[in-house]
Motif scaffolding. Sequence first.
Motif, PDB file in Angstrom:
ATOM      1  N   THR A 246       0.819  -0.914  -0.614  1.00 46.40           N
ATOM      2  CA  THR A 246      -0.004  -0.175  -0.327  1.00 46.40           C
ATOM      3  C   THR A 246       1.089   1.159   0.072  1.00 46.40           C
ATOM      4  O   THR A 246       1.970   1.171   0.632  1.00 46.40           O
ATOM      5  CB  THR A 246      -1.444  -0.375   1.205  1.00 46.40           C
ATOM      6  OG1 THR A 246      -1.271   1.089   0.646  1.00 46.40           O
ATOM      7  CG2 THR A 246      -0.584   0.013   2.423  1.00 46.40           C
TER       8      THR A 246
ATOM      9  N   TRP B 247      -0.984   8.955  -4.737  1.00 49.98           N
ATOM     10  CA  TRP B 247      -2.015   8.425  -6.080  1.00 49.98           C
ATOM     11  C   TRP B 247      -2.571   9.826  -6.560  1.00 49.98           C
ATOM     12  O   TRP B 247      -2.384   9.783  -7.581  1.00 49.98           O
ATOM     13  CB  TRP B 247      -3.057   8.106  -5.491  1.00 49.98           C
ATOM     14  CG  TRP B 247      -3.821   7.090  -6.851  1.00 49.98           C
ATOM     15  CD1 TRP B 247      -4.995   7.961  -7.497  1.00 49.98           C
ATOM     16  CD2 TRP B 247      -3.479   6.052  -7.404  1.00 49.98           C
ATOM     17  NE1 TRP B 247      -5.331   6.902  -8.341  1.00 49.98           N
ATOM     18  CE2 TRP B 247      -4.386   6.196  -7.980  1.00 49.98           C
ATOM     19  CE3 TRP B 247      -2.034   5.216  -7.131  1.00 49.98           C
ATOM     20  CZ2 TRP B 247      -4.354   4.610  -9.555  1.00 49.98           C
ATOM     21  CZ3 TRP B 247      -2.276   4.575  -8.114  1.00 49.98           C
ATOM     22  CH2 TRP B 247      -3.669   4.114  -8.870  1.00 49.98           C
TER      23      TRP B 247
ATOM     24  N   ARG C 163       0.847   6.008 -10.351  1.00 49.20           N
ATOM     25  CA  ARG C 163      -0.767   5.404 -11.135  1.00 49.20           C
ATOM     26  C   ARG C 163       0.204   4.124 -11.809  1.00 49.20           C
ATOM     27  O   ARG C 163      -0.359   2.960 -11.948  1.00 49.20           O
ATOM     28  CB  ARG C 163      -1.161   5.843 -11.964  1.00 49.20           C
ATOM     29  CG  ARG C 163      -1.943   7.681 -10.259  1.00 49.20           C
ATOM     30  CD  ARG C 163      -3.135   7.789 -11.286  1.00 49.20           C
ATOM     31  NE  ARG C 163      -3.505   8.562 -10.263  1.00 49.20           N
ATOM     32  CZ  ARG C 163      -4.708   9.346 -10.306  1.00 49.20           C
ATOM     33  NH1 ARG C 163      -5.458   9.321 -11.426  1.00 49.20           N
ATOM     34  NH2 ARG C 163      -5.307  10.585  -9.014  1.00 49.20           N
TER      35      ARG C 163
ATOM     36  N   LEU D 179      -6.776  -3.255  -7.275  1.00 48.38           N
ATOM     37  CA  LEU D 179      -6.676  -1.639  -7.037  1.00 48.38           C
ATOM     38  C   LEU D 179      -7.685  -1.632  -5.824  1.00 48.38           C
ATOM     39  O   LEU D 179      -8.755  -1.518  -6.232  1.00 48.38           O
ATOM     40  CB  LEU D 179      -5.706  -1.270  -7.772  1.00 48.38           C
ATOM     41  CG  LEU D 179      -5.313   0.518  -7.385  1.00 48.38           C
ATOM     42  CD1 LEU D 179      -4.273   0.505  -6.588  1.00 48.38           C
ATOM     43  CD2 LEU D 179      -5.220   1.601  -8.420  1.00 48.38           C
ATOM     44  N   LYS D 180      -7.157  -1.056  -4.876  1.00 47.20           N
ATOM     45  CA  LYS D 180      -8.373  -0.114  -4.463  1.00 47.20           C
ATOM     46  C   LYS D 180      -7.735   0.833  -4.156  1.00 47.20           C
ATOM     47  O   LYS D 180      -6.521   1.062  -3.738  1.00 47.20           O
ATOM     48  CB  LYS D 180      -8.884  -0.592  -2.357  1.00 47.20           C
ATOM     49  CG  LYS D 180      -9.502  -2.014  -2.811  1.00 47.20           C
ATOM     50  CD  LYS D 180      -9.847  -2.468  -1.470  1.00 47.20           C
ATOM     51  CE  LYS D 180     -10.071  -4.510  -1.269  1.00 47.20           C
ATOM     52  NZ  LYS D 180     -10.626  -4.496  -0.306  1.00 47.20           N
ATOM     53  N   VAL D 181      -8.170   2.662  -4.039  1.00 50.02           N
ATOM     54  CA  VAL D 181      -7.911   3.209  -4.019  1.00 50.02           C
ATOM     55  C   VAL D 181      -9.021   4.775  -3.154  1.00 50.02           C
ATOM     56  O   VAL D 181     -10.507   4.659  -3.859  1.00 50.02           O
ATOM     57  CB  VAL D 181      -7.334   4.433  -5.722  1.00 50.02           C
ATOM     58  CG1 VAL D 181      -7.280   6.096  -5.456  1.00 50.02           C
ATOM     59  CG2 VAL D 181      -6.146   2.933  -5.697  1.00 50.02           C
TER      60      VAL D 181
ATOM     61  N   TRP E 156      -3.218   3.767  -1.822  1.00 48.70           N
ATOM     62  CA  TRP E 156      -3.491   3.160  -2.258  1.00 48.70           C
ATOM     63  C   TRP E 156      -3.018   1.795  -2.231  1.00 48.70           C
ATOM     64  O   TRP E 156      -3.012   1.909  -0.764  1.00 48.70           O
ATOM     65  CB  TRP E 156      -3.307   3.579  -4.269  1.00 48.70           C
ATOM     66  CG  TRP E 156      -1.598   3.640  -3.697  1.00 48.70           C
ATOM     67  CD1 TRP E 156      -0.842   4.788  -4.368  1.00 48.70           C
ATOM     68  CD2 TRP E 156      -0.329   2.334  -3.522  1.00 48.70           C
ATOM     69  NE1 TRP E 156      -0.017   4.090  -3.636  1.00 48.70           N
ATOM     70  CE2 TRP E 156       0.288   3.188  -3.857  1.00 48.70           C
ATOM     71  CE3 TRP E 156      -0.508   0.618  -3.577  1.00 48.70           C
ATOM     72  CZ2 TRP E 156       1.940   3.206  -3.704  1.00 48.70           C
ATOM     73  CZ3 TRP E 156       0.956   0.553  -4.014  1.00 48.70           C
ATOM     74  CH2 TRP E 156       1.446   1.394  -3.432  1.00 48.70           C
TER      75      TRP E 156
END
Length: 255
Positions: A177, A181, A193, A207-209, A214
């Motif tokens: 993580t 971002w 990115r 991917l979680k943002v 992130w």
Amino acid sequence: MIPSLSATNQAAIDLLRQRYPWPIERPDFDPIHWSMDGGGRWMVTEKIRRNNVSLILEIGSFLGGSIRDWLAASSTVNVVAVDPWPASWDLKTYAIENNQSEMVANQLGRENGFYQTFLTNLWDNQDRVIPVKEYSPAILYELSAMGLKPDLIYLDSDKVGSEIELCHELFPNAIMTGDDWCWTDEQGECAIRKPVYDFCEKHSRFLKVERATWIIDNEPPSLAFQIRSFRRALKAKWRERRYAKRELAEKQNAA
């Protein structure tokens, strides 16, 4: 279940404490709670709680703002904080450019003020934080050779993701993580990115943002996560609009 350090990690931590000891006396500095938080750290603290994270490797620790969040998320988590805290960096000017107070700027401008302020900020957490005053990525090879196996790696250093593949190679089981971002370079591009997208595609990860934060995950975002993230984004936009209106009104009144 309360997480505890494995024998291998404990041995590595003990060695790091010998190599990078805290000073005997507290630095003659004031705590400065300047945290470069662009939003979304709740995702990391949630990971810490839900995954029983006991050891975090943070690369790029600045003044320790994010570390305070990790420590607050779990009473048993330990953090290896890697940062060169360079004395050559004009942090006084940087503080002024980022609207910090004169007191903050002057303290950070003192001799070795960057590192000494970090130590002051985390002074009461010496039993859970090891400040490794070294440059990454070189130190990462040494940490791996010591047997260190972090549960989670938080990247907040070079802004361009050059350490992502290396961290995966050296610490393949760690949750990856990071920050930045939304950070843009001189060309107006968010440099972090592409390497994150490339990594996810290469290793079939998700991917979680949210805002500046992130997380690379083994599972896709749940519906609950998407709803929660959407609501938080709406609240953030509402706060930004309210602030912009207030700022505009102040300028009009001043005129």
